[in-house]
Structure formats: structure tokens, C-alpha cells
Design a protein around this motif. Structure first.
Motif, PDB file in Angstrom:
ATOM      1  N   GLY A   1       2.949   8.766   2.853  1.00  0.00           N
ATOM      2  CA  GLY A   1       1.722   9.506   2.549  1.00  0.00           C
ATOM      3  C   GLY A   1       1.100   9.179   1.201  1.00  0.00           C
ATOM      4  O   GLY A   1      -0.004   9.642   0.898  1.00  0.00           O
ATOM      5  N   ARG A   2       1.767   8.363   0.375  1.00  0.00           N
ATOM      6  CA  ARG A   2       1.191   8.054  -0.947  1.00  0.00           C
ATOM      7  C   ARG A   2       0.163   6.934  -0.857  1.00  0.00           C
ATOM      8  O   ARG A   2       0.358   5.981  -0.093  1.00  0.00           O
ATOM      9  CB  ARG A   2       2.289   7.587  -1.905  1.00  0.00           C
ATOM     10  N   ALA A   3      -0.858   7.038  -1.642  1.00  0.00           N
ATOM     11  CA  ALA A   3      -1.869   5.977  -1.674  1.00  0.00           C
ATOM     12  C   ALA A   3      -1.257   4.720  -2.294  1.00  0.00           C
ATOM     13  O   ALA A   3      -0.413   4.812  -3.189  1.00  0.00           O
ATOM     14  CB  ALA A   3      -3.068   6.448  -2.501  1.00  0.00           C
ATOM     15  N   GLY A   4      -1.682   3.581  -1.816  1.00  0.00           N
ATOM     16  CA  GLY A   4      -1.235   2.309  -2.392  1.00  0.00           C
ATOM     17  C   GLY A   4       0.214   1.960  -2.089  1.00  0.00           C
ATOM     18  O   GLY A   4       0.778   1.062  -2.712  1.00  0.00           O
ATOM     19  N   ARG A   5       0.800   2.643  -1.102  1.00  0.00           N
ATOM     20  CA  ARG A   5       2.223   2.415  -0.851  1.00  0.00           C
ATOM     21  C   ARG A   5       2.515   1.006  -0.321  1.00  0.00           C
ATOM     22  O   ARG A   5       3.619   0.509  -0.447  1.00  0.00           O
ATOM     23  CB  ARG A   5       2.780   3.462   0.114  1.00  0.00           C
ATOM     24  N   GLU A   6       1.477   0.390   0.270  1.00  0.00           N
ATOM     25  CA  GLU A   6       1.734  -0.954   0.821  1.00  0.00           C
ATOM     26  C   GLU A   6       1.460  -2.057  -0.207  1.00  0.00           C
ATOM     27  O   GLU A   6       1.627  -3.232   0.082  1.00  0.00           O
ATOM     28  CB  GLU A   6       0.930  -1.182   2.105  1.00  0.00           C
ATOM     29  N   ASP A   7       1.087  -1.665  -1.441  1.00  0.00           N
ATOM     30  CA  ASP A   7       0.808  -2.677  -2.473  1.00  0.00           C
ATOM     31  C   ASP A   7       1.850  -2.706  -3.583  1.00  0.00           C
ATOM     32  O   ASP A   7       1.648  -3.325  -4.625  1.00  0.00           O
ATOM     33  CB  ASP A   7      -0.576  -2.417  -3.092  1.00  0.00           C
ATOM     34  N   ARG A   8       2.946  -2.002  -3.358  1.00  0.00           N
ATOM     35  CA  ARG A   8       3.954  -1.902  -4.428  1.00  0.00           C
ATOM     36  C   ARG A   8       4.557  -3.268  -4.774  1.00  0.00           C
ATOM     37  O   ARG A   8       4.723  -3.617  -5.933  1.00  0.00           O
ATOM     38  CB  ARG A   8       5.092  -0.936  -4.026  1.00  0.00           C
ATOM     39  N   LEU A   9       4.868  -4.029  -3.729  1.00  0.00           N
ATOM     40  CA  LEU A   9       5.492  -5.338  -3.981  1.00  0.00           C
ATOM     41  C   LEU A   9       4.487  -6.289  -4.658  1.00  0.00           C
ATOM     42  O   LEU A   9       4.850  -7.025  -5.586  1.00  0.00           O
ATOM     43  CB  LEU A   9       6.012  -5.941  -2.669  1.00  0.00           C
ATOM     44  N   ALA A  10       3.246  -6.224  -4.192  1.00  0.00           N
ATOM     45  CA  ALA A  10       2.210  -7.086  -4.793  1.00  0.00           C
ATOM     46  C   ALA A  10       2.126  -6.805  -6.301  1.00  0.00           C
ATOM     47  O   ALA A  10       2.061  -7.730  -7.122  1.00  0.00           O
ATOM     48  CB  ALA A  10       0.864  -6.824  -4.116  1.00  0.00           C
TER      49      ALA A  10
ATOM     50  N   LEU B   1       8.238  -1.735   4.420  1.00  0.00           N
ATOM     51  CA  LEU B   1       8.763  -2.830   3.594  1.00  0.00           C
ATOM     52  C   LEU B   1       8.158  -4.163   4.041  1.00  0.00           C
ATOM     53  O   LEU B   1       7.695  -4.957   3.219  1.00  0.00           O
ATOM     54  CB  LEU B   1      10.290  -2.877   3.674  1.00  0.00           C
ATOM     55  N   THR B   2       8.170  -4.395   5.346  1.00  0.00           N
ATOM     56  CA  THR B   2       7.573  -5.623   5.872  1.00  0.00           C
ATOM     57  C   THR B   2       6.074  -5.651   5.576  1.00  0.00           C
ATOM     58  O   THR B   2       5.510  -6.698   5.238  1.00  0.00           O
ATOM     59  CB  THR B   2       7.826  -5.735   7.385  1.00  0.00           C
ATOM     60  N   PHE B   3       5.460  -4.507   5.661  1.00  0.00           N
ATOM     61  CA  PHE B   3       4.026  -4.429   5.400  1.00  0.00           C
ATOM     62  C   PHE B   3       3.722  -4.799   3.951  1.00  0.00           C
ATOM     63  O   PHE B   3       2.752  -5.496   3.654  1.00  0.00           O
ATOM     64  CB  PHE B   3       3.524  -3.020   5.739  1.00  0.00           C
ATOM     65  N   ASN B   4       4.575  -4.340   3.044  1.00  0.00           N
ATOM     66  CA  ASN B   4       4.434  -4.719   1.633  1.00  0.00           C
ATOM     67  C   ASN B   4       4.523  -6.231   1.471  1.00  0.00           C
ATOM     68  O   ASN B   4       3.768  -6.821   0.694  1.00  0.00           O
ATOM     69  CB  ASN B   4       5.528  -4.048   0.793  1.00  0.00           C
ATOM     70  N   ALA B   5       5.458  -6.825   2.202  1.00  0.00           N
ATOM     71  CA  ALA B   5       5.635  -8.279   2.115  1.00  0.00           C
ATOM     72  C   ALA B   5       4.389  -8.988   2.646  1.00  0.00           C
ATOM     73  O   ALA B   5       3.865  -9.908   2.010  1.00  0.00           O
ATOM     74  CB  ALA B   5       6.871  -8.699   2.888  1.00  0.00           C
ATOM     75  N   LEU B   6       3.918  -8.535   3.797  1.00  0.00           N
ATOM     76  CA  LEU B   6       2.737  -9.169   4.397  1.00  0.00           C
ATOM     77  C   LEU B   6       1.517  -9.027   3.517  1.00  0.00           C
ATOM     78  O   LEU B   6       0.699  -9.931   3.394  1.00  0.00           O
ATOM     79  CB  LEU B   6       2.433  -8.522   5.745  1.00  0.00           C
TER      80      LEU B   6
END
Ligand SMILES: Nc1ncnc2c1ncn2[C@@H]1O[C@H](COP(=O)(O)OP(=O)(O)O)[C@@H](O)[C@H]1O
Ligand SMILES: [Mg+2]
Length: 465
Positions: A103-112, A136-141
Motif C-alpha cells: 500500500g505504500r507509494a513508490g514501493r516498486e521503485d525501491r531497488l531503482a 520483488l520481481t516488479f522492483n527488478a523489472l
């Protein structure tokens, strides 16, 4: 920094093996590489013998917010595995990432965000993804430039792959960016009909996506992981090594190279007689080189006025009897019992049998031997011969093998301390150096040198047309 995600929701298709060994080979090719373990199972750390109890910070600590705990820098997280090869390890804590960030904003950009801090430090980041398509995979992609989908060339692989490609397309659209997706056939066993069929099906169905490289099934890769080593360390003579060097080269935009596999695994297949025959061939060759056999070495074209340091005995000087064996070869030959040599191996060893009456004083033999060292062209081959008495392993690296010493080990020569490599080099100018028991050095028997960018001396050899 180029970011490559190794993705497939199927477990056991070779993601971790590909990630570890691709990263290791890129590093071996001089590319500064960071391997990021995005799988909470932490298999990269296991496969590279990073002691779990000593891992204080993991990739998880670099992905979180200050409100979740102390955020670690990527530098704090990374472990140096080898020269130019670092690992950002993970452990089971990473499994909580999805829940913590739900539910947190920007959660898929942590790895970037985390990788952005080391963008200038590495040329490559290889992301080993978990066998699922969650956050996790989404962060990678989200942060990768390209994705490699390893596909086991087995029974269910094609069905799984179609689904995976569809999922990837959905995720790519969500990411709203272009990602180059490529399929890498892995665990390929040439001996099975099924694998061959799957590969040809892959070629016809996924032609535009298929990588040129294929990773063959190779037990050395499995063993390497269980010993906690990348294949570059465990067995650089293996087929697995060759496959991953070629994969790394393909990513770097190079053509594949034919690397001779020299590992114990292949040698193990040789029966003793065959080994002896090989040895005999080697000695026969050396005997021929030493006594000229009518061949005249080419002169280096770089210095047209320079004479080759070595004069191989010309027919006029060489005692005529043919075959003319080298006396120094005799002690070694004694160890070769011709009775153990299989006649069907089709090798004539008579010309290196103990010498007939041919008196050469020890001095002149030594003289000839010392003259032999260096580099010279004989026929279509260029012979590198060096003398390192106590060395256990001598390799040669240069323009001709992309400066990859492991692809060109020198064979032990006809007398203790002598190491020889025979390379069929086309005409041209080549720079090279030697690697003696892991230490890079200049060939002391070749006076033609030039300074390289590290301020060291490269040897130079020019092969005449
Ligand atoms: N090319 C290969 N040859 C032989 N064994 C392999 C190869 N690739 C992977 N393996 C083995 O197969 C198993 C699964 O591979 P792994 O890389 O862990 O897959 P994933 O990360 O996709 O789950 C491991 O035991 C690994 O050592
Ligand atoms: Mg894995």
C-alpha cells in the motif's frame, strides 16, 4: 550501469546459476559487476560461500525507509567476491518486503533508488529474481534495461515460457517502459531427443527473443555451487565456463569464441593410453620444432631489420638422419611405454623413440633449448615457449583470446620448467602477457614490448602473412 534482471517464475530453471556465473564471467572480462540477490532464499550467498551468520546487512536493509529501521548504503551491503565482482546478498528477511511495503507509494521503485547510488561504481548489475512475480520481481523489472528468462529445455518449459512471456508483457506495460526481453535456453542436454526438440521449438516460436548463447547441462556448474564458487574459480576449463563466458560476451556485443575445454572432467574421459598418445604427440611436435624439420621461422614484421632471437637449426646445420629425435626427449619418452599406446589411436611415435647415434654435447643441447624459448612462427602456428621452473600453471593472455588467460593454458614442455602454447594465429599484430601461477608478467624471452595503460609492459608479436 546496465541492469539485467534474470527472471522466471518457475523455480529450478537456472536463474541463480545464470546470475552467479554471468556476473562472475563479466567480472572476469574486466567489467565491474554487482550481483543483487532479490530472492529471499539467499541462494546467491550460498552459491558464493558468503557465511550467512556473518551477513549483517542485506539488500533488504538498502530497500527500506528510515521509518522501518536503519537504511544501509549499497556499499555497506556489498560483499566483494572476486576482483570486479560484488554481491548484495539477501536472506529470509527479504520475504517481509512485500508486506512491509504493501500500500505504500513508490514501493516498486525501491531497488531503482538503491541502485542509482552505485550507478557510477559498476558497469553491470545482475538481478537474481525469486520464483514468483510479486513486488520483488516488479522492483527488478522496474529498474532493469533488459530481462533474461532462463528456460530449462525440458518437458513443461514451453508451456511455462508462454505464460511467463505474457506475464512479462503485462508487467512491462505497468512499468510503462521498454525492456529488452530475451530467452536463454539452459540445462540443455544435447544427448536427449527431448532437449533437442525443445530447443528447435524455442528457435521457431521465440526466434526474435532467443539468445544466441545456450547454457548446456554441466555437472561442474552444480558442483561449483556446492563448493561455493563461481565457475570462473571452480573449473575454468569446463563447458559451463565456456557457456557463461559466451553469454557474457554476447551481452557485451561480441561474437562467441571457441574456448578449448581442458578440465579434469574432459581429461577424465581419456583413458591412460589416450593420454599417453596425447603426450607423445606433444613431445613429437616439440622435437620437430626444436630441430627445425626444414621449417624456417618467420621474422617479426614489426621490426623488419630485427633478427629473430632464435635460430632454429636449419637443414644445413641439422644432422640429416630423418627422423632426428631430440636427445633431451629421451628421459621423458622412457616414461611412455609404447605398449600401452593403443594402435588404433593412429599415432606414429617411432620418430620420437630413443635417439639413434647422434652426438650432441649437453652444452649444445642447453644452448638450443635456451634458444628455443620465445615466440616464433612455425608453419601456420605461432609457438610461445617459456621457462618457469617452479610454476604450477602458466597461461597466456592477449589480443588473440580477449585477454582471457584461462582460455589458453600452456602445456608443459619437453623438459622441466618448459611451458608451450601453440596458437594458429592469422597474420596480424598481437599484444600479450603471461600469467604465471596467477601473477601477470611480461614474457622474459620476447624483447618486443610496449607499455600498456597500467604502466606495465605488454609483449608484442607480429605474425607475418
Ligand atoms: N546448466 C546447468 N547444469 C547443471 N546443473 C544446473 C545447471 N543450471 C542449474 N543447475 C542446477 O539446477 C538446480 C536449480 O538451478 P538454480 O540456478 O538454483 O535455479 P533457480 O534459481 O531458477 O531456482 C541447482 O541445483 C543447480 O545447481
Ligand atoms: Mg534461484
Amino acid at each position: 550501469m546496465r541492469i539485467v534482471a534474470i527472471i522466471n517464475q518457475k523455480g529450478g530453471c537456472g536463474k541463480t546459476t545464470t546470475s552467479i556465473n554471468l556476473a562472475a564471467c563479466l567480472a572476469r572480462l574486466g567489467q565491474k559487476t554487482l550481483l543483487v540477490d532479490m530472492d529471499p532464499q539467499g541462494h546467491c550467498g550460498v552459491g558464493l560461500a558468503v557465511p550467512e551468520e556473518q551477513i549483517e546487512r542485506t539488500i533488504y536493509d538498502a530497500l527500506i525507509d528510515p521509518s522501518d529501521g536503519r537504511v544501509a548504503s549499497m556499499e555497506e551491503v556489498a560483499w566483494q567476491i572476486a576482483t570486479d565482482f560484488d554481491l548484495a546478498p539477501s536472506n529470509i528477511k527479504l520475504a517481509g518486503f512485500e508486506q512491509v511495503f504493501a500500500g505504500r507509494a513508490g514501493r516498486e521503485d525501491r531497488l531503482a533508488t538503491a541502485l542509482n547510488t552505485v550507478r557510477d561504481k559498476y558497469e553491470w548489475a545482475i538481478l537474481d529474481c525469486p520464483p514468483s512475480v510479486g513486488l520483488l520481481t516488479f522492483n527488478a523489472l522496474k529498474c532493469c534495461d533488459e530481462a533474461i528468462v532462463p528456460v530449462e529445455t525440458g518437458y513443461f518449459s514451453l508451456h511455462g515460457l508462454t505464460k511467463m512471456m505474457e506475464t512479462l508483457e503485462v508487467m512491462r506495460k505497468q512499468c510503462n517502459k521498454e525492456i529488452m526481453v530475451r530467452v536463454l535456453p539452459t540445462l540443455y542436454d544435447t544427448r536427449t531427443k527431448l532437449a533437442r526438440e525443445v530447443l528447435s521449438e524455442l528457435r521457431s516460436k521465440f526466434r526474435d527473443y532467443l539468445m544466441e548463447s545456450t547454457v548446456n547441462f554441466n555437472t561442474k556448474l552444480k558442483e561449483a555451487a556446492s563448493f561455493g564458487q563461481p565457475i570462473t574459480e571452480y573449473d575454468p576449463g569446463s563447458r559451463g565456463y565456456k557457456d557463461f563466458v559466451n553469454l557474457a560476451r554476447e551481452l557485451m556485443g561480441h561474437r562467441p569464441v571457441e574456448i578449448e575445454t581442458t578440465s579434469a572432467e574432459n581429461m577424465g574421459l581419456l583413458s591412460r593410453p589416450a593420454e599417453l598418445v596425447q603426450r607423445a604427440k606433444q613431445l613429437a611436435q616439440l622435437t620437430n620444432y626444436q630441430f627445425g624439420r626444414g621449417t624456417i621461422p618467420a621474422q617479426p614484421v614489426a621490426q623488419p631489420t630485427a633478427q629473430p632471437t632464435v635460430q632454429i637449426a636449419q637443414p644445413a646445420q641439422a644432422p640429416a638422419p630423418s627422423p632426428a629425435p631430440a636427445p633431451v626427449a629421451a628421459p621423458r619418452l622412457a616414461a611412455l611405454d609404447p605398449r600401452t599406446v593403443n594402435a588404433s589411436d593412429n599415432v606414429t611415435i617411432t620418430h620420437i623413440s630413443p635417439p639413434p647415434v647422434m652426438q650432441i654435447s649437453p652444452k649444445s643441447t642447453d644452448q638450443k633449448l635456451s634458444e628455443f624459448y620465445g615466440v616464433k612462427k612455425i608453419g601456420d602456428d605461432v609457438i610461445f615457449a617459456v621457462n618457469f621452473q617452479d610454476a604450477k600453471k602458466v597461461l597466456v593472455a592477449g589480443d588473440f583470446n580477449n585477454w582471457m588467460p584461462v582460455s589458453t593454458p600452456m602445456a608443459s614442455g619437453m623438459r622441466p620448467g618448459m611451458w608451450v602454447a601453440k596458437l594458429p594465429l592469422p597474420p596480424g599484430r598481437y599484444r600479450y602477457r603471461l600469467v604465471v601461477d596467477g601473477k601477470w608478467m611480461t614474457d622474459p624471452n620476447n624483447k618486443y614490448v610496449e607499455t600498456n595503460e597500467y604502466g606495465e609492459l605488454n609483449n608484442v608479436v607480429e605474425v607475418a602473412a
